[in-house]
Design a protein around this motif. Structure first.
Motif, PDB file in Angstrom:
ATOM      1  N   LEU A  50       0.835  -1.211   0.000  1.00 45.98           N
ATOM      2  CA  LEU A  50       0.000   0.000   0.000  1.00 45.98           C
ATOM      3  C   LEU A  50       0.865   1.255   0.000  1.00 45.98           C
ATOM      4  CD1 LEU A  50      -2.764  -1.014   2.579  1.00 45.98           C
ATOM      5  CD2 LEU A  50      -3.002  -0.820   0.099  1.00 45.98           C
ATOM      6  N   GLU A  51       1.916   1.243   0.800  1.00 44.33           N
ATOM      7  CA  GLU A  51       2.784   2.424   0.828  1.00 44.33           C
ATOM      8  C   GLU A  51       3.501   2.600  -0.510  1.00 44.33           C
ATOM      9  OE1 GLU A  51       3.756   2.929   5.566  1.00 44.33           O
ATOM     10  OE2 GLU A  51       5.291   2.010   4.296  1.00 44.33           O
ATOM     11  N   GLU A  52       3.990   1.516  -1.067  1.00 45.42           N
ATOM     12  CA  GLU A  52       4.785   1.630  -2.300  1.00 45.42           C
ATOM     13  C   GLU A  52       3.907   1.998  -3.504  1.00 45.42           C
ATOM     14  OE1 GLU A  52       7.036  -2.002  -2.567  1.00 45.42           O
ATOM     15  OE2 GLU A  52       7.893  -1.659  -0.580  1.00 45.42           O
ATOM     16  N   PHE A  55       1.007   5.484  -1.190  1.00 44.84           N
ATOM     17  CA  PHE A  55       1.411   6.565  -0.285  1.00 44.84           C
ATOM     18  C   PHE A  55       2.742   7.206  -0.686  1.00 44.84           C
ATOM     19  CE2 PHE A  55       3.486   8.090   3.667  1.00 44.84           C
ATOM     20  CZ  PHE A  55       2.653   9.159   3.901  1.00 44.84           C
ATOM     21  N   TYR A  56       3.754   6.384  -0.942  1.00 46.04           N
ATOM     22  CA  TYR A  56       5.055   6.978  -1.277  1.00 46.04           C
ATOM     23  C   TYR A  56       5.013   7.787  -2.586  1.00 46.04           C
ATOM     24  CZ  TYR A  56       7.248   4.108   2.447  1.00 46.04           C
ATOM     25  OH  TYR A  56       7.607   3.519   3.635  1.00 46.04           O
ATOM     26  N   PRO A  57       4.351   7.281  -3.636  1.00 51.24           N
ATOM     27  CA  PRO A  57       4.265   8.115  -4.847  1.00 51.24           C
ATOM     28  C   PRO A  57       3.565   9.455  -4.596  1.00 51.24           C
ATOM     29  CG  PRO A  57       3.734   5.837  -5.373  1.00 51.24           C
ATOM     30  CD  PRO A  57       3.824   5.925  -3.875  1.00 51.24           C
ATOM     31  N   GLU A  75      14.488   0.287   3.264  1.00 51.00           N
ATOM     32  CA  GLU A  75      14.110  -0.381   4.517  1.00 51.00           C
ATOM     33  C   GLU A  75      13.029  -1.425   4.275  1.00 51.00           C
ATOM     34  OE1 GLU A  75      15.569   3.342   7.310  1.00 51.00           O
ATOM     35  OE2 GLU A  75      13.413   2.943   7.149  1.00 51.00           O
ATOM     36  N   HIS A  76      12.106  -1.128   3.359  1.00 50.81           N
ATOM     37  CA  HIS A  76      11.123  -2.152   2.977  1.00 50.81           C
ATOM     38  C   HIS A  76      11.839  -3.370   2.387  1.00 50.81           C
ATOM     39  CE1 HIS A  76       7.112   0.287   2.568  1.00 50.81           C
ATOM     40  NE2 HIS A  76       7.758   0.576   3.671  1.00 50.81           N
ATOM     41  N   ASP A  77      12.837  -3.119   1.547  1.00 50.76           N
ATOM     42  CA  ASP A  77      13.552  -4.243   0.928  1.00 50.76           C
ATOM     43  C   ASP A  77      14.239  -5.111   1.982  1.00 50.76           C
ATOM     44  OD1 ASP A  77      12.693  -3.524  -1.555  1.00 50.76           O
ATOM     45  OD2 ASP A  77      14.565  -2.554  -2.173  1.00 50.76           O
ATOM     46  N   HIS A 105      12.663   0.452  13.500  1.00 51.40           N
ATOM     47  CA  HIS A 105      13.457   1.573  12.996  1.00 51.40           C
ATOM     48  C   HIS A 105      12.701   2.296  11.870  1.00 51.40           C
ATOM     49  CE1 HIS A 105      16.882   3.848  11.442  1.00 51.40           C
ATOM     50  NE2 HIS A 105      16.481   3.444  10.255  1.00 51.40           N
ATOM     51  N   HIS A 106      12.161   1.511  10.959  1.00 47.03           N
ATOM     52  CA  HIS A 106      11.470   2.086   9.805  1.00 47.03           C
ATOM     53  C   HIS A 106      10.215   2.861  10.227  1.00 47.03           C
ATOM     54  CE1 HIS A 106       9.933   2.575   5.804  1.00 47.03           C
ATOM     55  NE2 HIS A 106       8.845   1.894   6.097  1.00 47.03           N
ATOM     56  N   VAL A 107       9.444   2.283  11.142  1.00 46.08           N
ATOM     57  CA  VAL A 107       8.215   2.945  11.606  1.00 46.08           C
ATOM     58  C   VAL A 107       8.574   4.269  12.295  1.00 46.08           C
ATOM     59  CG1 VAL A 107       6.341   2.777  13.312  1.00 46.08           C
ATOM     60  CG2 VAL A 107       6.780   0.872  11.735  1.00 46.08           C
ATOM     61  N   GLU A 109      11.070   6.198  11.562  1.00 50.07           N
ATOM     62  CA  GLU A 109      11.375   7.176  10.500  1.00 50.07           C
ATOM     63  C   GLU A 109      10.087   7.708   9.874  1.00 50.07           C
ATOM     64  OE1 GLU A 109      15.579   6.967  10.179  1.00 50.07           O
ATOM     65  OE2 GLU A 109      14.728   6.969   8.157  1.00 50.07           O
ATOM     66  N   GLU A 110       9.127   6.814   9.691  1.00 52.06           N
ATOM     67  CA  GLU A 110       7.859   7.284   9.116  1.00 52.06           C
ATOM     68  C   GLU A 110       7.175   8.249  10.079  1.00 52.06           C
ATOM     69  OE1 GLU A 110       6.849   3.972   5.805  1.00 52.06           O
ATOM     70  OE2 GLU A 110       5.808   3.693   7.705  1.00 52.06           O
ATOM     71  N   ARG A 111       7.142   7.885  11.360  1.00 50.04           N
ATOM     72  CA  ARG A 111       6.442   8.740  12.322  1.00 50.04           C
ATOM     73  C   ARG A 111       7.152  10.078  12.524  1.00 50.04           C
ATOM     74  NH1 ARG A 111       5.181   3.915  16.583  1.00 50.04           N
ATOM     75  NH2 ARG A 111       3.219   3.230  15.649  1.00 50.04           N
TER      76      ARG A 111
END
Ligand code: FE2
Ligand code: FE2
Length: 146
Positions: A50-52, A55-57, A75-77, A105-107, A109-111
């Motif tokens: 969903l993000e890729e 949301f990210y675009p 980080e997703h990879d 860690h990734h969450v 960065e998103e927050r």
């Protein structure tokens, strides 16, 4: 008030955080841990898609911040590489622990970076929420058919 796109994505994060805690609480119950690991991997796979896809675009379009998007995708990879090993690993505890660290860690960065920047960039988060919900329903349906 209806949930906007960031509320929806962060609800996914919270659900996965709970599942990681449940995994730790499962102690020596190997069957319960195998089930939880499978649910965690499925939730993360859906969330990343969903993000890729959406949301990210939209974030990149609104902020022109290629660097943050690339870091997030990297980080997703990392998480996907761990998820790909989950079915065959002989040390599920270690793999889940590493996945949990990667996701935490990734969450964060998103927050701390991506979500606040998305809000201040004026992304249409209500419209994006509708698209996220529709796409999630499609993805869940296709998983159930598989
Ligand atoms: Fe993400
Ligand atoms: Fe996320």
């Amino acid at each position: 008030m209806a949930q906007d796109a960031i509320d929806l994505l962060d609800a996914d994060h919270q659900r996965v955080e709970t599942l990681f805690r449940d995994y730790l609480s499962a102690g020596s119950d190997a069957a319960a841990k195998a089930d939880l690991a499978q649910i965690i991997c499925m939730e993360l796979t859906l969330h990343a898609a969903l993000e890729e896809e959406l949301f990210y675009p939209a974030f990149r379009e609104a902020t022109k911040d290629e660097k943050l998007v690339q870091e997030a995708r990297d980080e997703h990879d990392q998480a996907k590489q761990l998820i790909a090993q989950a079915e065959s690993t002989d040390n599920l505890d270690a793999l889940v622990a590493e996945l949990q660290r990667t996701v935490q860690h990734h969450v964060m960065e998103e927050r701390l970076q991506i979500f606040p920047k998305a809000r201040s960039a004026g992304l249409d988060l209500a419209a994006l929420a509708t698209r996220l919900e529709a796409r999630k329903a499609e993805l869940v349906a296709s998983l159930q058919e598989a």
